[in-house]
Design an enzyme around this catalytic site. Sequence first.
Site, short mmCIF file in Angstrom:
data_model
loop_
_atom_site.label_atom_id
_atom_site.label_comp_id
_atom_site.label_asym_id
_atom_site.label_seq_id
_atom_site.Cartn_x
_atom_site.Cartn_y
_atom_site.Cartn_z
N LYS A 93 33.75 -57.46 -40.79
CA LYS A 93 32.97 -58.09 -41.94
C LYS A 93 33.58 -59.28 -42.51
CE LYS A 93 31.25 -56.98 -46.41
NZ LYS A 93 30.67 -55.89 -47.35
N GLU B 109 23.43 -50.55 -45.31
CA GLU B 109 24.56 -50.20 -45.96
C GLU B 109 24.51 -49.94 -47.38
OE1 GLU B 109 27.54 -53.61 -45.42
OE2 GLU B 109 28.64 -52.88 -47.21
N ARG C 158 29.19 -48.00 -55.09
CA ARG C 158 29.37 -48.86 -56.38
C ARG C 158 28.76 -47.94 -57.51
NH1 ARG C 158 28.67 -55.05 -54.12
NH2 ARG C 158 29.89 -54.70 -52.36
C1 3PG Z 1 28.92 -56.81 -50.18
O1 3PG Z 1 29.49 -56.01 -50.36
O2 3PG Z 1 28.70 -56.94 -48.70
C2 3PG Z 1 28.43 -57.85 -50.93
O3 3PG Z 1 28.30 -57.47 -52.18
C3 3PG Z 1 26.94 -58.49 -50.51
O4 3PG Z 1 26.78 -59.67 -50.91
P1 3PG Z 1 25.59 -60.21 -51.45
O5 3PG Z 1 25.09 -59.45 -52.43
O6 3PG Z 1 25.94 -61.57 -51.80
O7 3PG Z 1 24.47 -60.35 -50.27
#
Ligand code: 3PG
Length: 220
Positions: free
Chosen positions: A137, A50, A54
């Site tokens: 999610k 994914e 950002r």
């Molecule tokens: C996301 O957007 O899915 C999260 O930022 C991922 O979370 P993590 O960096 O804590 O794995």
Amino acid sequence: MAAHSPEDPISTIPGQIATNRLLPVVTIEDAAAAPALGEALRRGGLPCAEITLRTPAAEDALKALAANDDLLVGAGTVLNEKQAGRVIDLGARFVVTPGFSLSVVRHCQARGIPVFPGIATSTELMMALDAGIDTVKFFPAERLGGLATLKALAQPFGMVKFIPTGGVSAANVRDYLAHPSVPAAGGSWMVPVSLINGGRFDEIERLTTEAAAIATGDTD
Ligand code: 3PG
């Protein structure tokens, strides 16, 4: 850990994600790193990602990775319909959103692209169900109470599949994946920005291999 049997056939995107059991969440600051990153994920046994919107480089990286037939690549942090349209045009095979947006969901559905909206509450889950969504999610999973909260939500919403993301790690992913409502979990721990920026793709491959082994129960 018992092997998970995905209800979705492997021919579908949700089925492929459920087969991999882990969705690497990638934040990439230099699109030039995309091919090596994709290779590291593939060699590590998680040929999927994914790509989060950002960074300014995200769309170029998404396009480059989506062109690789060996990878299943989607877009994350999709916040509005316009972004959804753009990432689908760039080749995203699925869309992930941090919260619930009906306009993003409708856009993806109209274009036949699976969308996994973020939910944190029962109300958001009911909105997702109303929109015809069956996989969400659960975000940010650990901050929301982790597996205990997911279990509580899964009781009234037994028909929903959850992809917990946010604070999921090598230390806790096995517990999430053992829950029958969890086809897969998302996380960035095997693809940290610092390693991508440092060009340390061997280390990303090592972390990915380790994560994939945990996910499939090969470390039992
Ligand atoms: C996301 O957007 O899915 C999260 O930022 C991922 O979370 P993590 O960096 O804590 O794995």
